[in-house]
Design a protein around this motif. Structure first.
Motif, mmCIF file in Angstrom:
data_model
loop_
_atom_site.group_PDB
_atom_site.id
_atom_site.type_symbol
_atom_site.label_atom_id
_atom_site.label_comp_id
_atom_site.label_asym_id
_atom_site.label_seq_id
_atom_site.Cartn_x
_atom_site.Cartn_y
_atom_site.Cartn_z
ATOM 1 N N THR A 126 -21.149 23.666 26.834
ATOM 2 C CA THR A 126 -22.439 24.283 26.549
ATOM 3 C C THR A 126 -22.526 25.679 27.140
ATOM 4 O O THR A 126 -23.020 26.608 26.500
ATOM 5 C CB THR A 126 -23.575 23.419 27.115
ATOM 6 N N ALA A 127 -22.075 25.838 28.380
ATOM 7 C CA ALA A 127 -22.114 27.149 29.016
ATOM 8 C C ALA A 127 -21.222 28.138 28.272
ATOM 9 O O ALA A 127 -21.593 29.309 28.082
ATOM 10 C CB ALA A 127 -21.683 27.038 30.477
ATOM 11 N N PHE A 128 -20.048 27.688 27.837
ATOM 12 C CA PHE A 128 -19.174 28.569 27.063
ATOM 13 C C PHE A 128 -19.850 28.996 25.760
ATOM 14 O O PHE A 128 -19.828 30.175 25.394
ATOM 15 C CB PHE A 128 -17.844 27.873 26.769
ATOM 16 N N ALA A 129 -20.468 28.045 25.059
ATOM 17 C CA ALA A 129 -21.141 28.376 23.807
ATOM 18 C C ALA A 129 -22.293 29.342 24.044
ATOM 19 O O ALA A 129 -22.515 30.268 23.254
ATOM 20 C CB ALA A 129 -21.641 27.107 23.132
ATOM 21 N N THR A 130 -23.017 29.147 25.132
ATOM 22 C CA THR A 130 -24.126 30.039 25.466
ATOM 23 C C THR A 130 -23.616 31.442 25.756
ATOM 24 O O THR A 130 -24.162 32.439 25.265
ATOM 25 C CB THR A 130 -24.889 29.500 26.687
ATOM 26 N N GLY A 131 -22.555 31.544 26.566
ATOM 27 C CA GLY A 131 -21.986 32.850 26.875
ATOM 28 C C GLY A 131 -21.444 33.552 25.643
ATOM 29 O O GLY A 131 -21.638 34.763 25.459
ATOM 30 N N TRP A 132 -20.766 32.798 24.777
ATOM 31 C CA TRP A 132 -20.229 33.382 23.553
ATOM 32 C C TRP A 132 -21.353 33.912 22.667
ATOM 33 O O TRP A 132 -21.236 34.981 22.061
ATOM 34 C CB TRP A 132 -19.394 32.343 22.809
ATOM 35 N N ALA A 133 -22.455 33.196 22.585
ATOM 36 C CA ALA A 133 -23.580 33.650 21.775
ATOM 37 C C ALA A 133 -24.158 34.959 22.310
ATOM 38 O O ALA A 133 -24.675 35.776 21.543
ATOM 39 C CB ALA A 133 -24.666 32.572 21.734
ATOM 40 N N LEU A 134 -24.061 35.181 23.611
ATOM 41 C CA LEU A 134 -24.616 36.387 24.205
ATOM 42 C C LEU A 134 -23.743 37.615 24.002
ATOM 43 O O LEU A 134 -24.257 38.727 23.833
ATOM 44 C CB LEU A 134 -24.831 36.170 25.711
ATOM 45 N N CYS A 135 -22.415 37.450 24.036
ATOM 46 C CA CYS A 135 -21.586 38.657 24.064
ATOM 47 C C CYS A 135 -20.351 38.634 23.181
ATOM 48 O O CYS A 135 -19.721 39.673 22.991
ATOM 49 C CB CYS A 135 -21.143 38.962 25.496
ATOM 50 N N ARG A 136 -19.965 37.464 22.633
ATOM 51 C CA ARG A 136 -18.723 37.372 21.855
ATOM 52 C C ARG A 136 -17.525 37.909 22.642
ATOM 53 O O ARG A 136 -16.569 38.438 22.075
ATOM 54 C CB ARG A 136 -18.836 38.149 20.534
ATOM 55 N N CYS A 137 -17.562 37.749 23.965
ATOM 56 C CA CYS A 137 -16.534 38.379 24.800
ATOM 57 C C CYS A 137 -15.735 37.378 25.616
ATOM 58 O O CYS A 137 -15.042 37.765 26.565
ATOM 59 C CB CYS A 137 -17.182 39.406 25.738
ATOM 60 N N LEU A 138 -15.801 36.094 25.265
ATOM 61 C CA LEU A 138 -15.135 35.066 26.053
ATOM 62 C C LEU A 138 -14.046 34.376 25.247
ATOM 63 O O LEU A 138 -14.127 34.276 24.029
ATOM 64 C CB LEU A 138 -16.151 34.018 26.523
ATOM 65 N N GLU A 139 -13.042 33.878 25.961
ATOM 66 C CA GLU A 139 -11.923 33.195 25.309
ATOM 67 C C GLU A 139 -11.505 31.981 26.137
ATOM 68 O O GLU A 139 -11.203 32.122 27.320
ATOM 69 C CB GLU A 139 -10.741 34.150 25.173
ATOM 70 N N PRO A 140 -11.492 30.781 25.546
ATOM 71 C CA PRO A 140 -11.005 29.611 26.282
ATOM 72 C C PRO A 140 -9.484 29.572 26.288
ATOM 73 O O PRO A 140 -8.853 29.823 25.265
ATOM 74 C CB PRO A 140 -11.592 28.445 25.482
ATOM 75 N N LEU A 141 -8.914 29.254 27.437
ATOM 76 C CA LEU A 141 -7.454 29.206 27.563
ATOM 77 C C LEU A 141 -6.905 27.788 27.484
ATOM 78 O O LEU A 141 -5.844 27.560 26.902
ATOM 79 C CB LEU A 141 -7.019 29.815 28.898
#
Length: 334
Positions: A126-141
């Motif tokens: 959920t936190a990853f999805a929330t962060g991605w919605a804010l900035c499109r700047c995250l990547e799961p490894l």
């Protein structure tokens, strides 16, 4: 605002109410968040806007230190001490200084990685999805496997066998019981799915309520208090035993439930376990080293693995943003 934007605001507000570390054999557990926190805002920064800039020939000249965010709600010293074996292992493996940065809660962790104050964090789905919605700047490894070998779980809706309910739209006029308001599988995702189908849940059900846990929701349905209960399951393994993991298995094992008495009337797409996440604009060589270190971590340094992943015991495997596509779509404002 249109309905999609309202849904996004709703999901962000509830998601930030507190998703913390998941517990063994349970959906990620919720933790209380401090009240009156400032709203998250994505800063406009060059490093956020340019996600795929090429690595410098020597990326260590660009990245002087790797900053890892650590949830520290109960006291900074304790959590940093628990995470230190992972810091030491990654520092030795990468040949790069590694620093632990405490975050008082999930909201602060999301804000820190979105706005570039940390480079890396373990995040709930959920936190990853929330962060991605804010900035499109995250990547799961990478994401961990559970003891049963699964790397994901599903939101499910359950009804008594023979109820005539076979899909979500059949819930109109029914009494439903959700899990906790902060539960991804027991509330957030089912409501998002219904609203994505154009269903206004405020007037759709005859009655709705929340239970203290997925097991409590199922028990209330079995007593006849509700027509449908929302919970979660691995949906892997022997169906008669309640599958390999989740409240159904626990209830079958305890003699509280026979799977022949219920019917799964809806299931979500697979939701992978909490990912190890980086900012997407880190040098590709560094991300490759991080992936390799994570894949080898359990065998190379079990203490470091436990520090990095306290809930799921069977090692990391590769994960991509596509594996979270359904969840990212549910949390997208567009």
């Amino acid at each position: 605002m249109n309905a999609r934007t309202l849904l996004f605001a709703f999901l962000i507000a509830i998601a930030l109410a507190g998703f913390g570390k998941p517990a063994l054999a349970q959906e990620p557990a919720s933790e209380p968040e401090p009240q009156q926190l400032p709203a998250l805002e994505a800063e406009t920064r060059p490093e956020i806007e340019t996600l795929s800039s090429p690595s410098l020939p020597d990326w260590r000249k660009e990245i002087n230190v790797l900053r890892i965010g650590v949830l520290a709600p109960s006291g900074m010293a304790r959590e940093l001490l628990m995470a230190d074996p992972f810091r030491i292992h990654m520092q030795e493996t990468l040949g790069l200084p590694v620093e632990l940065i405490p975050a008082r809660d999930t909201r602060a962790l999301i804000d820190a990685i979105v706005n570039g104050r940390i480079d890396y964090a373990r995040m709930s789905a959920t936190a990853f999805a929330t962060g991605w919605a804010l900035c499109r700047c995250l990547e799961p490894l990478a994401a961990p496997r559970a003891a049963d070998g699964t790397r994901a779980y599903h939101a499910i809706a359950l009804a008594p066998a023979g109820s005539g309910i076979s899909r979500l739209v059949d819930l109109e006029g029914k009494a439903v019981v959700f899990s906790e308001p902060t539960s991804l599988t027991g509330y957030l995702l089912p409501v998002a799915t219904l609203r994505a189908q154009g269903i206004d849940t405020t007037g759709f059900f005859a009655r709705q309520n929340h239970a203290a846990s997925p097991k409590a929701a199922i028990s209330a349905m079995l007593r006849g208090d509700y027509d449908v209960a929302f919970a979660w399951s691995s949906l892997a393994g022997d169906e008669a035993e309640g599958y390999s993991r989740g409240p159904l298995r626990a209830m079958v094992s305890d003699g509280e439930l026979s799977m022949s008495d219920i019917r799964i009337v809806w299931q979500s797409h697979a939701i992978p376990h909490p990912p190890q996440v980086v900012r997407a604009n880190l040098p590709e060589d560094l991300k490759s080293l991080l992936r390799a270190a994570l894949f080898d971590l359990l065998a190379a340094d079990p203490d470091a693995y436990d520090a990095a992943e306290p809930a799921f015991s069977s090692g990391f495997e590769a994960i991509t943003r596509d594996d979270y596509a359904a969840l990212l779509h549910a949390f997208s404002p567009n």
